[in-house]
Design an enzyme around this catalytic site. Structure first.
Site, PDB file in Angstrom:
ATOM      1  N   CYS A   6     -33.008   8.202  17.841  1.00 15.99           N
ATOM      2  CA  CYS A   6     -32.907   9.641  18.522  1.00 15.99           C
ATOM      3  C   CYS A   6     -33.537  10.477  17.062  1.00 15.99           C
ATOM      4  O   CYS A   6     -33.854  11.771  17.419  1.00 15.99           O
ATOM      5  CB  CYS A   6     -31.468  10.125  18.416  1.00 15.99           C
ATOM      6  SG  CYS A   6     -30.358   9.564  17.330  1.00 15.99           S
ATOM      7  N   GLU A  35     -23.815  13.644  20.603  1.00 17.17           N
ATOM      8  CA  GLU A  35     -25.032  13.095  20.118  1.00 17.17           C
ATOM      9  C   GLU A  35     -26.162  12.740  20.762  1.00 17.17           C
ATOM     10  O   GLU A  35     -26.228  11.756  21.363  1.00 17.17           O
ATOM     11  CB  GLU A  35     -24.548  11.840  18.807  1.00 17.17           C
ATOM     12  CG  GLU A  35     -23.411  12.338  18.074  1.00 17.17           C
ATOM     13  CD  GLU A  35     -24.017  13.306  16.801  1.00 17.17           C
ATOM     14  OE1 GLU A  35     -25.165  13.272  16.513  1.00 17.17           O
ATOM     15  OE2 GLU A  35     -23.087  13.939  16.149  1.00 17.17           O
TER      16      GLU A  35
END
Length: 547
Positions: free
Chosen positions: A314, A279
């Site tokens: 993110c 991720e």
């Protein structure tokens, strides 16, 4: 070559633990021209020249043996593997009991969790609750509710070639898994994958980020207090500890962090053919059409940028693309919303998280002070290093080759790029590595379809930002540079499970057709059975194809 994590010290010019290998969960690393190995593992990385450290290394440097080394990591993994092999973690009862313990832990220790997040990031209480506590609690409650259904074998159809038969897909745990977490959402991004790993029946090691030290320490204590210590372990530490863990053979590694360290994790996993979920992140664009409700659009962009951990996310909006005609109106509305939410004196606001540390503060300042960028600020730009605060900052038409448009910003800076036609934004986005998220604000159905069909990204939201990650029926994950694999909801369960194919047959219906010798008649019969045509199949079954 030695790589030292800037997260291990408060200032990039001071390298306190100069014997370390690599920093995990960081956006940047420092590289030194020095060869250094620990237990046969060495890593290297290439980074922009504007990252530098003035530390010097002695060639007579004495190696300091960490408390948690490769040998201790091997012992830990072996003990966990014994627990897993005993079958303890595979039972429905064990999984439920551990998930209930997590839920109880979150409920009982909410104040301590909020306080740890305040120490690490100065997260406002409501933001900490919504983005960390509520997210983890929701994941846990969903797993508790759906686990029995997730564990049930999935019945599937069989083919005529195996008649009579039945088949199913059985989800089985992978084994002993490693979860390496990050610092920006240090509680929820640690527990969310752990919840998936437990639900799937695995033994788990969690390595939280050392940069969010208060949350890391709290997780270590709470997991030890509430969870089954024979199957779920937290390992605290920094570079040496992470390196020791990465040397071991795991059945899955789940990493959240930057692409540079993601490559290191993947290289370590490849030695044992260990599957990984990465991720990562990237530059998440938001495209704004001229036909939108500017007030709602601006509020949702502000929520997806500065309200969301002050841009340190993110999936945060990294930059905006809009038309030259709309840009002045959009900027004015964004400024109005920012001042409405955070006040006129942006540096005094208590509604924003701070920058995580001095290294990232200076990194962001460097982006602002680049020669071709510093004169592009149209709003904000104030900063105070002692408070690790940078005001919400808007920049207009920065060059595409500037540092701020080449690397993930991960902070409160928001460039706005203008184009003649909105469709021109598609090529600009696709010239960059595939982002973790992409956003579009438009009321034009044709533009929406084109955006979904032509923009490559891990996920998308139309007419909003970041909320796609709150939908448990949607997978969350990247593509290309932004990561591989996905999780959330059942996707977390699947990420830590192997889908085992199982075919059941009885001793009846054993056709001689499948066994040699393969005479011309048998070949015709096999072709007829596999043709899919009912008449041919019936003729084959009635024995019309004979030698």
């Amino acid at each position: 070559m030695m790589i030292v994590s800037p997260g291990l010290f408060k200032h990039p010019s001071r390298c306190f633990r100069s014997y370390s290998i690599v920093g995990v969960g960081l956006l940047g690393t420092f590289t030194y021209c020095h060869k250094y190995k620990i237990n046969r593992v060495s890593f290297s990385s290439f980074i922009p020249s504007y990252y530098h450290c003035h530390a010097t290394l002695s060639t007579m440097m004495e190696e300091v043996k960490p408390e948690f080394d490769s040998d201790k990591a091997a012992v830990l993994v072996n003990e966990l593997r014994k627990t897993f092999n005993s079958g303890k973690t595979k039972s429905y009862e064990w999984r439920i009991s551990q998930l209930e313990s997590i839920s109880k832990m979150i409920d009982e220790k909410e104040k301590e969790i909020v306080e740890a997040l305040r120490k690490d990031l100065s997260k406002p209480e409501l933001e900490a609750f919504l983005s960390e506590i509520l997210m983890a609690r929701s994941s846990c409650k969903l797993a508790l509710k759906e686990l029995k259904q997730w564990m049930m074998p999935q019945k599937v159809e069989t083919s005529l070639a195996t008649y009579p038969s039945s088949a199913e897909i059985v989800a089985e745990p992978l084994g002993v898994v490693l979860v390496i977490s990050t610092w920006n959402f240090p509680f929820s991004l640690s527990l969310d994958p752990v919840i998936g790993a437990i639900a799937a029946g695995n033994a788990v090691v969690l390595k939280p980020s050392e940069i969010a030290s208060a949350t890391s320490s709290l997780l270590s204590r709470l997991v030890g207090e509430y969870m089954d210590k024979s199957a779920i372990i937290v390992v605290e530490g920094a570079v040496a500890e992470t390196s020791a863990l990465l040397e071991q053979k795991w059945d899955k590694i789940f990493f959240t962090g930057g692409a540079r360290v993601g490559r290191i994790v993947m290289a370590a996993a490849a030695k044992n053919l260990t599957p990984v979920t990465l991720e990562l992140g990237g530059k998440c664009p938001a495209v704004v059409d001229s036909n939108v409700n500017l007030q709602v659009t601006s509020r949702r962009i502000v929520a997806g940028k500065w309200v969301c951990n002050n841009g340190q996310a993110c999936i945060s909006v990294d930059y905006i693309i809009t038309t030259k005609e709309l840009a002045p109106k959009l900027i004015a509305t964004l400024v109005s919303v920012v001042e409405e939410i955070f006040g006129k004196d942006l540096m005094e606001s208590k509604e924003r998280s701070r920058i995580i540390n001095s290294f990232h503060f200076k990194r962001l300042v460097n982006l602002l002070e680049e020669d071709k960028v510093s004169n592009k600020i149209v709003f904000g730009g104030q900063r105070e290093e002692s408070q690790l605060q940078i005001a919400p900052t808007i920049l207009l038409d920065v060059p595409e080759d500037s540092m701020i448009m080449q690397e993930e910003i991960f902070g409160p800076l928001l460039p706005i790029i203008t184009v003649e036609r909105l469709e021109d934004s598609f090529a600009m986005i696709n010239r960059k590595p595939k982002p973790l998220a992409a956003y579009l604000f438009s009321d034009d159905e044709q533009i929406k379809r084109k955006f979904v069909q032509n923009i490559y990204a891990g996920g998308m939201a139309i007419n909003d930002t970041i909320l796609q990650v709150t939908v448990p029926t949607l997978p969350f994950g990247g593509v290309g540079e932004s990561g591989m694999g996905s999780y959330h909801g059942k996707f977390s369960f699947d990420a830590f499970s192997h889908k085992k194919a199982v075919l059941y047959r009885s001793f009846a219906g054993d056709s001689p057709t499948r066994y040699p010798p393969y005479t011309p008649g048998k070949k015709k019969q096999i072709k007829a059975l596999l043709s899919g045509k009912l008449l041919n199949i019936m003729l084959a079954l009635l024995g019309f194809y004979k030698d």
